[in-house]
Design a protein around this motif. Structure first.
Motif, PDB file in Angstrom:
ATOM      1  N   THR A  13       0.849  -1.188   0.000  1.00  0.00           N
ATOM      2  CA  THR A  13       0.000   0.000   0.000  1.00  0.00           C
ATOM      3  C   THR A  13       0.884   1.236   0.000  1.00  0.00           C
ATOM      4  O   THR A  13       2.082   1.164   0.281  1.00  0.00           O
ATOM      5  CB  THR A  13      -0.920  -0.013   1.223  1.00  0.00           C
ATOM      6  N   ASN A  14       0.276   2.392  -0.258  1.00  0.00           N
ATOM      7  CA  ASN A  14       1.059   3.594  -0.532  1.00  0.00           C
ATOM      8  C   ASN A  14       1.042   4.637   0.574  1.00  0.00           C
ATOM      9  O   ASN A  14       1.506   5.757   0.365  1.00  0.00           O
ATOM     10  CB  ASN A  14       0.564   4.241  -1.834  1.00  0.00           C
ATOM     11  N   GLU A  15       0.479   4.288   1.739  1.00  0.00           N
ATOM     12  CA  GLU A  15       0.504   5.254   2.834  1.00  0.00           C
ATOM     13  C   GLU A  15       1.940   5.463   3.324  1.00  0.00           C
ATOM     14  O   GLU A  15       2.840   4.700   2.958  1.00  0.00           O
ATOM     15  CB  GLU A  15      -0.393   4.769   3.994  1.00  0.00           C
ATOM     16  N   HIS A  16       2.158   6.486   4.160  1.00  0.00           N
ATOM     17  CA  HIS A  16       3.464   6.677   4.802  1.00  0.00           C
ATOM     18  C   HIS A  16       3.644   5.524   5.778  1.00  0.00           C
ATOM     19  O   HIS A  16       2.969   5.445   6.798  1.00  0.00           O
ATOM     20  CB  HIS A  16       3.496   8.022   5.531  1.00  0.00           C
ATOM     21  N   LYS A  17       4.564   4.626   5.467  1.00  0.00           N
ATOM     22  CA  LYS A  17       4.639   3.324   6.138  1.00  0.00           C
ATOM     23  C   LYS A  17       5.866   3.289   7.057  1.00  0.00           C
ATOM     24  O   LYS A  17       6.999   3.436   6.603  1.00  0.00           O
ATOM     25  CB  LYS A  17       4.721   2.218   5.086  1.00  0.00           C
ATOM     26  N   VAL A  18       5.620   3.090   8.364  1.00  0.00           N
ATOM     27  CA  VAL A  18       6.685   3.106   9.362  1.00  0.00           C
ATOM     28  C   VAL A  18       6.721   1.763  10.086  1.00  0.00           C
ATOM     29  O   VAL A  18       5.684   1.249  10.520  1.00  0.00           O
ATOM     30  CB  VAL A  18       6.472   4.237  10.385  1.00  0.00           C
ATOM     31  N   ALA A  19       7.924   1.207  10.222  1.00  0.00           N
ATOM     32  CA  ALA A  19       8.147   0.009  11.038  1.00  0.00           C
ATOM     33  C   ALA A  19       8.884   0.419  12.306  1.00  0.00           C
ATOM     34  O   ALA A  19       9.516   1.478  12.357  1.00  0.00           O
ATOM     35  CB  ALA A  19       8.968  -1.013  10.267  1.00  0.00           C
ATOM     36  N   SER A  20       8.812  -0.419  13.335  1.00  0.00           N
ATOM     37  CA  SER A  20       9.588  -0.131  14.543  1.00  0.00           C
ATOM     38  C   SER A  20      10.175  -1.428  15.087  1.00  0.00           C
ATOM     39  O   SER A  20       9.540  -2.477  15.046  1.00  0.00           O
ATOM     40  CB  SER A  20       8.731   0.557  15.606  1.00  0.00           C
ATOM     41  N   ILE A  21      11.410  -1.329  15.581  1.00  0.00           N
ATOM     42  CA  ILE A  21      12.150  -2.495  16.084  1.00  0.00           C
ATOM     43  C   ILE A  21      12.548  -2.215  17.525  1.00  0.00           C
ATOM     44  O   ILE A  21      13.111  -1.160  17.830  1.00  0.00           O
ATOM     45  CB  ILE A  21      13.371  -2.781  15.204  1.00  0.00           C
ATOM     46  N   HIS A  22      12.265  -3.188  18.413  1.00  0.00           N
ATOM     47  CA  HIS A  22      12.275  -2.919  19.851  1.00  0.00           C
ATOM     48  C   HIS A  22      13.235  -3.782  20.655  1.00  0.00           C
ATOM     49  O   HIS A  22      13.184  -3.751  21.886  1.00  0.00           O
ATOM     50  CB  HIS A  22      10.858  -3.103  20.409  1.00  0.00           C
ATOM     51  N   ALA A  23      14.087  -4.554  20.006  1.00  0.00           N
ATOM     52  CA  ALA A  23      14.998  -5.415  20.764  1.00  0.00           C
ATOM     53  C   ALA A  23      16.247  -5.694  19.933  1.00  0.00           C
ATOM     54  O   ALA A  23      16.276  -5.429  18.719  1.00  0.00           O
ATOM     55  CB  ALA A  23      14.309  -6.732  21.133  1.00  0.00           C
ATOM     56  N   LEU A  24      17.279  -6.219  20.602  1.00  0.00           N
ATOM     57  CA  LEU A  24      18.498  -6.628  19.906  1.00  0.00           C
ATOM     58  C   LEU A  24      18.203  -7.898  19.114  1.00  0.00           C
ATOM     59  O   LEU A  24      18.083  -8.982  19.677  1.00  0.00           O
ATOM     60  CB  LEU A  24      19.624  -6.884  20.905  1.00  0.00           C
ATOM     61  N   LYS A  25      18.092  -7.770  17.813  1.00  0.00           N
ATOM     62  CA  LYS A  25      17.627  -8.885  16.992  1.00  0.00           C
ATOM     63  C   LYS A  25      18.670  -9.990  16.842  1.00  0.00           C
ATOM     64  O   LYS A  25      18.315 -11.148  16.639  1.00  0.00           O
ATOM     65  CB  LYS A  25      17.190  -8.367  15.618  1.00  0.00           C
ATOM     66  N   SER A  26      19.927  -9.672  16.941  1.00  0.00           N
ATOM     67  CA  SER A  26      20.943 -10.723  16.821  1.00  0.00           C
ATOM     68  C   SER A  26      20.813 -11.732  17.957  1.00  0.00           C
ATOM     69  O   SER A  26      21.182 -12.897  17.811  1.00  0.00           O
ATOM     70  CB  SER A  26      22.340 -10.116  16.833  1.00  0.00           C
ATOM     71  N   VAL A  27      20.257 -11.283  19.087  1.00  0.00           N
ATOM     72  CA  VAL A  27      20.017 -12.175  20.220  1.00  0.00           C
ATOM     73  C   VAL A  27      18.624 -12.787  20.135  1.00  0.00           C
ATOM     74  O   VAL A  27      18.440 -13.996  20.275  1.00  0.00           O
ATOM     75  CB  VAL A  27      20.187 -11.429  21.557  1.00  0.00           C
ATOM     76  N   GLU A  28      17.629 -11.968  19.876  1.00  0.00           N
ATOM     77  CA  GLU A  28      16.240 -12.446  19.876  1.00  0.00           C
ATOM     78  C   GLU A  28      16.012 -13.538  18.832  1.00  0.00           C
ATOM     79  O   GLU A  28      15.238 -14.472  19.060  1.00  0.00           O
ATOM     80  CB  GLU A  28      15.278 -11.282  19.618  1.00  0.00           C
ATOM     81  N   LEU A  29      16.668 -13.433  17.705  1.00  0.00           N
ATOM     82  CA  LEU A  29      16.435 -14.378  16.611  1.00  0.00           C
ATOM     83  C   LEU A  29      17.424 -15.539  16.609  1.00  0.00           C
ATOM     84  O   LEU A  29      17.534 -16.260  15.622  1.00  0.00           O
ATOM     85  CB  LEU A  29      16.488 -13.639  15.266  1.00  0.00           C
ATOM     86  N   ILE A  30      18.119 -15.728  17.737  1.00  0.00           N
ATOM     87  CA  ILE A  30      19.133 -16.790  17.784  1.00  0.00           C
ATOM     88  C   ILE A  30      18.491 -18.181  17.728  1.00  0.00           C
ATOM     89  O   ILE A  30      19.069 -19.116  17.189  1.00  0.00           O
ATOM     90  CB  ILE A  30      20.005 -16.626  19.052  1.00  0.00           C
ATOM     91  N   ASN A  31      17.293 -18.324  18.295  1.00  0.00           N
ATOM     92  CA  ASN A  31      16.593 -19.609  18.229  1.00  0.00           C
ATOM     93  C   ASN A  31      15.992 -19.812  16.847  1.00  0.00           C
ATOM     94  O   ASN A  31      15.395 -18.888  16.280  1.00  0.00           O
ATOM     95  CB  ASN A  31      15.487 -19.677  19.285  1.00  0.00           C
TER      96      ASN A  31
END
Length: 400
Positions: free
Chosen positions: A108-126
């Motif tokens: 979609t074409n709205e003003h699109k914002v994402a947000s990231i709230h943690a250290l992903k190198s650790v959170e995604l280790i599993n």
């Protein structure tokens, strides 16, 4: 007229959900049209957006079969696309990997914002299906966002150096906003329950958050066990819920340590601040974090913090730059930062031996319990510590 869609995973009292509620309340006061989309809405949701709430599913992922979950993953972006079109959304803000991923594929074409709230190198280790998707999306679908907000410099650095994030120019550091006046107001509401009121007449160390591998509350329990005999009126109170396996382990650990009469589980609370305000210490024993909202909330409630060094973002929250190192502890204007607990594995421990990091955590708790000067130091620096989290400035920065 701005028409804003806030997209979040659930409606519990986690940090992202409370953050979304802050955004909703502030944007609504600006006379914007605001809709709040929960990917999963459950019957026991604490956070509600009334008539402005939309949900993609009222069945939790744990209740879906593998095929149902996969089907939902494919359908979710199309459902979000339909909602954005029907409501003529001009701006969307998504909170966390799941919401970000689905939003990125809505095309979609709205003003699109994402947000990231943690250290992903650790959170995604599993290893999991969705963690794999998240890693891939950092190099592909995040292209479709106008802005990707990191809630600390540490998170931005981690994405670039450790996660191969491909769209560096889109990354913007914006701290989480907090409605400090509202937190202060809610914190001064008296506790209704007579039993809970009596409980908080004691010296209370409080944990506020989800029971998860990330939060690793067993470290706090073991640290507490090292000091509880020195303080006759000391209690440990848990506010929140989460992974049933983690909670079961905590209960077994408490029995093993023979501290059942001093540890209390109050469940989720719609107003946790009235309990936080009555506490002596907020304790955060996480393996990893981003910039945990609960630390800012604790400062607003004038309660000193003991936190593990679960991210460099902790220093950004707890200190104005005047830190003193004593033994293994960092003393800040709002409390103590102790050595990191994370050992490379996100799981329930294989044994219950007390670690050196847990001894350090216990020492920090003991220091604050034994000397009122740490609370006085927090009171002296409260206004300056909270200045970077101004709700008006932060919510505007998301939309610019």
């Amino acid at each position: 007229m701005k028409k804003i869609l806030l997209i979040m995973p659930y409606g519990s009292v986690g940090g992202m959900e409370r953050l979304a509620l802050n955004f909703y309340n502030h944007y609504s006061k600006q006379n914007y049209e605001v809709k709040a989309l929960k990917i999963i809405r459950l019957k026991d949701d604490i956070i509600s957006f009334g008539n402005d709430e939309i949900a993609l599913s009222e069945i939790d992922f744990s209740e879906m079969s593998s095929s149902q979950r996969l089907k939902f993953y494919f359908k979710a972006p199309m459902m979000i696309r339909k909602i954005i079109k029907e409501n003529q959304i001009t701006h969307s803000i998504s909170f966390g990997d799941m919401a970000n991923f689905f939003s990125s594929l809505s095309f979609t074409n709205e003003h699109k914002v994402a947000s990231i709230h943690a250290l992903k190198s650790v959170e995604l280790i599993n290893k999991s299906f969705f963690n794999t998707i998240s890693k891939i999306s950092y190099k592909s679908t995040y292209y479709f966002f106008d802005k990707v907000v990191c809630i600390s410099d540490a998170i931005k650095k981690d994405l670039i150096e450790n996660c191969g994030f491909a769209f560096k120019q889109k990354l913007k550091v914006i701290y989480n906003p907090h409605d400090i006046e509202n937190i202060e107001f809610l914190s001064n509401i008296p506790i209704d329950s007579e039993d809970e009121k009596q409980l908080f007449n004691n010296d209370v160390i409080v944990f506020l958050g989800r029971f998860s591998f990330q939060k690793s509350p067993w470290h706090l329990i073991k640290a507490f066990s090292l000091i509880e005999k020195k303080h006759q009126n000391l209690k440990l109170v848990f506010i929140g819920d989460g992974d049933s396996n983690v909670e079961s382990y905590l209960q077994d650990l408490i029995l093993k340590l023979k501290i059942s009469d001093k540890v209390f589980f109050l469940g989720r609370k719609s107003n946790p601040y009235q309990y936080l305000k009555k506490s002596k210490i907020l304790a955060l024993s996480s393996n990893y974090e981003g910039t945990p909202n609960v630390i800012v909330e604790s400062i607003a409630c004038e309660v000193p913090v003991v936190s593990s060094n679960c991210t460099d973002g902790i220093i950004e929250l707890m200190s104005l730059g005047e830190m003193k190192k004593t033994d293994n502890l960092l003393e800040t204007e709002s409390g103590f930062i102790t050595p990191n607990f994370f050992k490379g594995v996100l799981a329930i421990p294989n044994n219950d031996e007390i670690t050196s990091e847990e001894k350090d955590f216990a020492h920090a708790l003991e220091l604050i319990l034994s000397d009122e000067k740490y609370k006085q130091k927090l009171l002296l620096n409260k206004i300056e510590l909270l200045s970077k989290f101004d709700l008006k400035i932060v919510t505007k920065a998301y939309l610019d």
